[in-house]
Enzyme design. Structure first.
Site, PDB file in Angstrom:
ATOM      1  N   ILE A  71       7.503  22.186  35.342  1.00 55.69           N
ATOM      2  CA  ILE A  71       6.849  22.762  34.169  1.00 55.69           C
ATOM      3  C   ILE A  71       5.427  23.237  34.484  1.00 55.69           C
ATOM      4  CG2 ILE A  71       6.011  22.264  31.823  1.00 55.69           C
ATOM      5  CD1 ILE A  71       9.041  22.343  31.890  1.00 55.69           C
TER       6      ILE A  71
ATOM      7  N   CYS B 298      11.103  10.500  29.297  1.00 57.05           N
ATOM      8  CA  CYS B 298      10.860   9.354  28.413  1.00 57.05           C
ATOM      9  C   CYS B 298      10.538   8.073  29.175  1.00 57.05           C
ATOM     10  CB  CYS B 298      12.078   9.124  27.519  1.00 57.05           C
ATOM     11  SG  CYS B 298      13.578   8.687  28.444  1.00 57.05           S
ATOM     12  N   GLN B 299      10.761   8.052  30.495  1.00 53.75           N
ATOM     13  CA  GLN B 299      10.603   6.811  31.256  1.00 53.75           C
ATOM     14  C   GLN B 299       9.231   6.157  31.102  1.00 53.75           C
ATOM     15  OE1 GLN B 299      11.722   9.697  32.435  1.00 53.75           O
ATOM     16  NE2 GLN B 299      13.471   9.457  33.801  1.00 53.75           N
TER      17      GLN B 299
ATOM     18  N   SER C 275       3.342  16.635  33.517  1.00 52.54           N
ATOM     19  CA  SER C 275       3.757  17.960  33.056  1.00 52.54           C
ATOM     20  C   SER C 275       3.575  18.109  31.545  1.00 52.54           C
ATOM     21  CB  SER C 275       5.216  18.236  33.437  1.00 52.54           C
ATOM     22  OG  SER C 275       6.083  17.292  32.839  1.00 52.54           O
TER      23      SER C 275
ATOM     24  N   ASN D 215      20.435  11.337  29.452  1.00 52.15           N
ATOM     25  CA  ASN D 215      19.107  11.959  29.350  1.00 52.15           C
ATOM     26  C   ASN D 215      19.056  13.067  28.309  1.00 52.15           C
ATOM     27  OD1 ASN D 215      17.759  10.437  31.317  1.00 52.15           O
ATOM     28  ND2 ASN D 215      18.595  11.677  32.972  1.00 52.15           N
TER      29      ASN D 215
END
Length: 335
Positions: A57, A79-80, A98, A319
């Site tokens: 990104i 989301c980690q 990002s 994911n």
């Protein structure tokens, strides 16, 4: 009706794109961006006419975005950093870089009028969330945050997630904003409106989806769904690899038959062959990738390419986003 031009970031397998199509709104995904090669292959298979960039990104510059003439951003950043498995590192996790980069782009990109962002529950308590919301305020966006689950919208699956929708330079928003995060209680529907698991089942599922003997030794912690169940657990990318907290399994047996079977099995040591052989009678199996697609509200014509392995399918789905929830939020965002 205005035709919108959309930039889909962290596009994954295209859940946001599917939601846009389902919403009936006028517009087109002009560009999708993701760094995951396998996800991009699946995306391209289902949306061959959409331009897709396989890159980080942070390599997408403000000038490049400006030339696209987009007015909408749909995104589901990593989301980690906001999960237990990710150690809650928040803004100190490099996987937030990002998204933090994107937040700073809201200032120069004054042509962006609509934003929809999805993330894991826990994001709402993070420093990154505060940075995101403060930047929205600075850039004169109206916004609303949500914590929503697909089961509130008739889908027999739990996937509690954080969502934020935001818009600016637009005449008054008919949606009645609330100062707090809008939670499930505002959207709970009649339980009888929930679909049943039998509505999404495939016929003639191969035996290789049966739960293995090794995992059956931990059958006591399996979440079991039945034909008439109106619920299932959240599916994660570790589905079929671990049994605890990764998703539900299915049986054609009745709840009564399962209860009797477990009662008998518990007379044996749960590591013994007798225990496993008893539980095997239930023919517990994993949901297939196509069934999980249905539980995540992807359309019937959405497909995985044949060269994508079952394990890869589950990782990609773990994911992804629930299409139904995004669809309903898009309708609110563009009211």
């Amino acid at each position: 009706m205005t035709s919108h031009r959309i930039l889909e970031l962290y596009s994954g397998i295209g859940g946001m794109h599917c939601a846009w199509n389902e919403s009936g709104l006028e517009g087109e995904v002009i560009l999708a961006v993701d760094i995951n090669n396998v996800a991009n292959e699946v995306y391209k298979y289902n949306f061959p006419n959409t331009t897709l960039l396989n890159r980080n990104i942070q390599s997408v510059t403000p000038d490049y975005i400006e030339k696209l003439n987009v007015n909408t951003i749909l995104m589901s950043p990593p989301c980690q950093p906001f999960t237990r498995n990710g150690k809650f590192l928040d803004e100190n996790d490099p996987r937030t870089n990002s998204f933090l980069y994107l937040i700073e782009l809201f200032v120069p990109l004054d042509n962006i009028e609509y934003i929809l962002m999805e993330n894991v529950k826990g994001f709402e308590c993070s420093t990154v969330r505060n940075i995101f919301i403060n930047k929205l305020k600075d850039c004169k966006f109206d916004y609303q945050e949500f914590l929503l689950c697909p089961s509130s919208f008739g889908v027999p699956n739990s996937r509690l997630r954080y969502y934020c929708i935001a818009r600016r330079n637009i005449s008054e928003w008919p949606f009645q904003r609330k100062e707090d995060i809008v939670s499930l209680s505002h959207y709970i529907i009649n339980n009888k409106s929930l679909k049943k698991i039998e509505d999404i089942l495939e016929l003639n599922v191969p035996e290789n989806y049966l739960v293995s003997d090794k995992l059956l030794k931990r059958a006591n912690i399996l979440d079991i769904c039945y034909k008439h169940s109106r619920r299932s657990c959240c599916f994660t990318k570790a589905y079929t690899h671990y049994v605890e907290g990764t998703g539900s399994v299915y049986t054609n047996a009745t709840p009564e038959e399962v209860e009797e079977c477990f009662k008998l099995a518990k007379t044996f040591d749960d590591k013994s062959n007798d225990f496993v052989d008893t539980i095997k009678q239930l023919k517990l199996r994993f949901f297939t990738p196509n069934e999980v697609l249905s539980l995540m509200s992807f359309s019937r014509n959405y497909k995985f390419p044949e060269n994508i392995t079952t394990k890869q399918c589950y990782r990609l789905l773990g994911n992804s986003v629930n299409v139904k929830v995004i669809t309903e939020l898009l309708k609110i965002l563009f009211e």
